[in-house]
Design a protein around this motif. Structure first.
Motif, PDB file in Angstrom:
ATOM      1  N   UNK A   1       0.864  -1.169   0.000  1.00 18.19           N
ATOM      2  CA  UNK A   1       0.000   0.000   0.000  1.00 18.19           C
ATOM      3  C   UNK A   1       0.903   1.221   0.000  1.00 18.19           C
ATOM      4  N   UNK A   2       0.702   2.121  -0.949  1.00 27.39           N
ATOM      5  CA  UNK A   2       1.421   3.396  -0.951  1.00 27.39           C
ATOM      6  C   UNK A   2       0.455   4.468  -0.478  1.00 27.39           C
ATOM      7  N   UNK A   3       0.851   5.153   0.566  1.00 34.07           N
ATOM      8  CA  UNK A   3      -0.009   6.160   1.192  1.00 34.07           C
ATOM      9  C   UNK A   3       0.682   7.511   1.064  1.00 34.07           C
ATOM     10  N   UNK A   4      -0.007   8.466   0.456  1.00 35.12           N
ATOM     11  CA  UNK A   4       0.578   9.794   0.229  1.00 35.12           C
ATOM     12  C   UNK A   4      -0.301  10.877   0.837  1.00 35.12           C
ATOM     13  N   UNK A   5       0.325  11.933   1.302  1.00 36.18           N
ATOM     14  CA  UNK A   5      -0.383  13.165   1.625  1.00 36.18           C
ATOM     15  C   UNK A   5       0.139  14.223   0.672  1.00 36.18           C
ATOM     16  N   UNK A   6      -0.792  14.929   0.034  1.00 33.10           N
ATOM     17  CA  UNK A   6      -0.404  15.943  -0.942  1.00 33.10           C
ATOM     18  C   UNK A   6      -1.058  17.268  -0.611  1.00 33.10           C
ATOM     19  N   UNK A   7      -0.417  18.335  -1.065  1.00 33.75           N
ATOM     20  CA  UNK A   7      -1.020  19.657  -0.895  1.00 33.75           C
ATOM     21  C   UNK A   7      -2.333  19.683  -1.656  1.00 33.75           C
ATOM     22  N   UNK A   8      -3.338  20.339  -1.088  1.00 30.70           N
ATOM     23  CA  UNK A   8      -4.589  20.442  -1.843  1.00 30.70           C
ATOM     24  C   UNK A   8      -4.349  21.222  -3.127  1.00 30.70           C
TER      25      UNK A   8
END
Length: 115
Positions: free
Chosen positions: A7-14
């Motif tokens: 599982x690749x989990x990312x947080x990105x800028x809106x």
């Protein structure tokens, strides 16, 4: 080809309100799918796997409570350790703690999931 094993989990800028460009990865981490039953037991499976497009803040309560449950009862979760050694409680807890920390620090970030 082949089945992705993690599982690749990312947080990105809106995305930018002006130009709509989403530009900026704030956090990324990946972990084996072998932990899926453990995540299920901790009730964080949906937050991790089904959170595409949600904000970090919106999944944080589920992640925090799952982390607390896992830390409080190691034996219950060690029962789900993968026999092949890929997907162990001792790796799951620090990984989840990292994700929680990243979500706390970037509550407005948008989640992207690749699996």
């Amino acid at each position: 080809g082949g089945v992705p094993m993690s599982l690749d989990f990312y947080l990105e800028l809106p995305p930018c309100n002006h130009c709509g460009r989403a530009d900026g990865e704030l956090f990324s981490s990946n972990i084996t799918h072998n932990l899926r039953r453990m995540w299920d037991e901790a009730s964080v499976c949906d937050a991790l796997y089904e959170s595409q497009g949600k904000t970090a803040a919106s999944i944080l309560p589920a992640l925090e409570s799952g982390l607390a449950v896992m830390q409080a009862d190691p034996a219950r979760f060690e029962a789900f350790n993968a026999p092949n050694g890929w997907g162990l409680y001792k790796h799951a807890v620090p990984w989840l703690a990292e994700v929680v920390r990243a979500c706390r620090e970037n509550p407005a970030a948008v989640v992207r999931v690749s699996r």
